[in-house]
Design a protein around this motif. Structure first.
Motif, short mmCIF file in Angstrom:
data_model
loop_
_atom_site.label_atom_id
_atom_site.label_comp_id
_atom_site.label_asym_id
_atom_site.label_seq_id
_atom_site.Cartn_x
_atom_site.Cartn_y
_atom_site.Cartn_z
N GLN A 23 0.28 -1.13 -0.04
CA GLN A 23 -0.12 -0.31 -0.38
C GLN A 23 0.92 1.06 0.32
OE1 GLN A 23 -2.36 -0.10 3.34
NE2 GLN A 23 -0.83 -0.11 4.97
N LYS A 25 0.31 5.28 1.29
CA LYS A 25 -0.22 6.50 2.03
C LYS A 25 0.88 7.79 1.76
CE LYS A 25 -2.13 3.38 5.95
NZ LYS A 25 -1.20 3.88 7.49
N GLU A 61 -5.31 13.44 4.23
CA GLU A 61 -3.99 12.21 4.21
C GLU A 61 -4.59 11.27 2.91
OE1 GLU A 61 -4.82 10.19 7.91
OE2 GLU A 61 -3.30 11.82 8.67
N ILE A 63 -4.35 7.26 0.70
CA ILE A 63 -4.09 5.66 0.78
C ILE A 63 -4.24 4.69 -0.50
CG2 ILE A 63 -6.22 4.61 2.06
CD1 ILE A 63 -4.28 2.60 3.41
#
Length: 72
Positions: A23, A25, A61, A63
């Motif tokens: 992933q 982020k 933020e 992701i």
């Protein structure tokens, strides 16, 4: 009014040997004021083609979950 954005990416190395996925982020913030940018569009490209996109949350933020290993 022109704003310069600075995209701070934090690559999370959670690649599993069995799943071969990871992933990505990060946060989006103003380059001058360092203010976080909520609801900004973020895109991920591979070989010049857009692969996927997302939007930052209220805290700036984002992701990208379940990414295959590769260069983006």
């Amino acid at each position: 009014m022109k704003k310069l954005l600075s995209l701070a990416l934090i690559l999370i190395s959670t690649l599993s040997m069995a799943q071969k996925q990871g992933q990505l982020k990060g946060i989006v913030q103003d380059a001058q004021t360092k203010d976080l940018i909520p609801f900004a569009n973020v895109t991920l490209h591979q070989n010049g083609n857009q692969i996927v996109g997302t939007t930052t949350d209220f805290n700036g933020e984002f992701i990208f979950p379940k990414l295959k290993p590769g260069k983006y």
